[in-house]
Design an enzyme around this catalytic site. Sequence first.
Site, PDB file in Angstrom:
ATOM      1  N   ILE A  55       0.888  -1.159   0.000  1.00 41.89           N
ATOM      2  CA  ILE A  55       0.000   0.000   0.000  1.00 41.89           C
ATOM      3  C   ILE A  55       0.924   1.206   0.000  1.00 41.89           C
ATOM      4  O   ILE A  55       1.860   1.289   0.787  1.00 41.89           O
ATOM      5  CB  ILE A  55      -0.962   0.009   1.209  1.00 41.89           C
ATOM      6  CG1 ILE A  55      -1.857   1.256   1.167  1.00 41.89           C
ATOM      7  CG2 ILE A  55      -0.239  -0.111   2.533  1.00 41.89           C
ATOM      8  CD1 ILE A  55      -2.968   1.246   2.220  1.00 41.89           C
ATOM      9  N   SER A  56       0.715   2.105  -0.935  1.00 40.37           N
ATOM     10  CA  SER A  56       1.644   3.205  -1.140  1.00 40.37           C
ATOM     11  C   SER A  56       1.708   4.138   0.061  1.00 40.37           C
ATOM     12  O   SER A  56       0.751   4.283   0.830  1.00 40.37           O
ATOM     13  CB  SER A  56       1.243   4.021  -2.377  1.00 40.37           C
ATOM     14  OG  SER A  56       1.407   3.271  -3.549  1.00 40.37           O
ATOM     15  N   GLN A  57       2.846   4.789   0.195  1.00 43.53           N
ATOM     16  CA  GLN A  57       3.048   5.814   1.209  1.00 43.53           C
ATOM     17  C   GLN A  57       2.017   6.936   1.002  1.00 43.53           C
ATOM     18  O   GLN A  57       1.785   7.357  -0.134  1.00 43.53           O
ATOM     19  CB  GLN A  57       4.465   6.356   1.045  1.00 43.53           C
ATOM     20  CG  GLN A  57       4.873   7.422   2.029  1.00 43.53           C
ATOM     21  CD  GLN A  57       6.291   7.891   1.747  1.00 43.53           C
ATOM     22  OE1 GLN A  57       6.948   7.405   0.821  1.00 43.53           O
ATOM     23  NE2 GLN A  57       6.767   8.835   2.527  1.00 43.53           N
TER      24      GLN A  57
END
Length: 218
Positions: free
Chosen positions: A67-69
Amino acid sequence: MAYKFIDNYREQGARKKLVELLKERGISDQRVLKAIGKVPRHFFFDETFWNQAYKDIAFPIGDGQTISQPYTVAYQTELLHIQKGDKVLEIGTGSGYQTCILMELGAKVFTIERQPSIYAHTLKVLPGMGYKANFFLGDGSKGIEEHAPYAKIIVTAGAPFVPEVLLKQLKIGGILVIPVGDEKSQKMITVIRVSENDFDRIELDTFRFVPLVGDQAW
């Protein structure tokens, strides 16, 4: 992944702190910040790791994906200049967090994921949260031609080049945001389609994404 959709004062307070952190890092679009402040990111984590959900970090979700930053999500979203009703193609559904942010901004989202297990999970979780995107399983590097053209295209994995097939699926005046580079780091690229055959390209900051895998990628 979490299926108990509990959003209490602790999580809401953590989101407010995250929004303030993103402001400090240079995110200025108030609509994007409001969306980040609304979408419960902890819903995309196993309950064991809820304490990690509002840190400004990427986090593993399985099958080599993350899950992206939050900063990266906000950064890419800001570059898209989403308007209500925009038809948006998202390459790499992943957890679905970015999908939700786009929908909070009023986008009509077509999102494609190549990993069957991640696709199946997100297909179940997002509607449970009240987000109804158009989900597809397949090779995102080729886009989704049957629903083109798109006002905006966002690629959430690092590509070795800008796929020509994606440029052709942009409408005139449309924006493509894609990280391009090698497997270790990429430059964020914004491409604007100014006419049938002309494109403006802007190279921005350096990021590190998981690789985009497919016929028009790695």
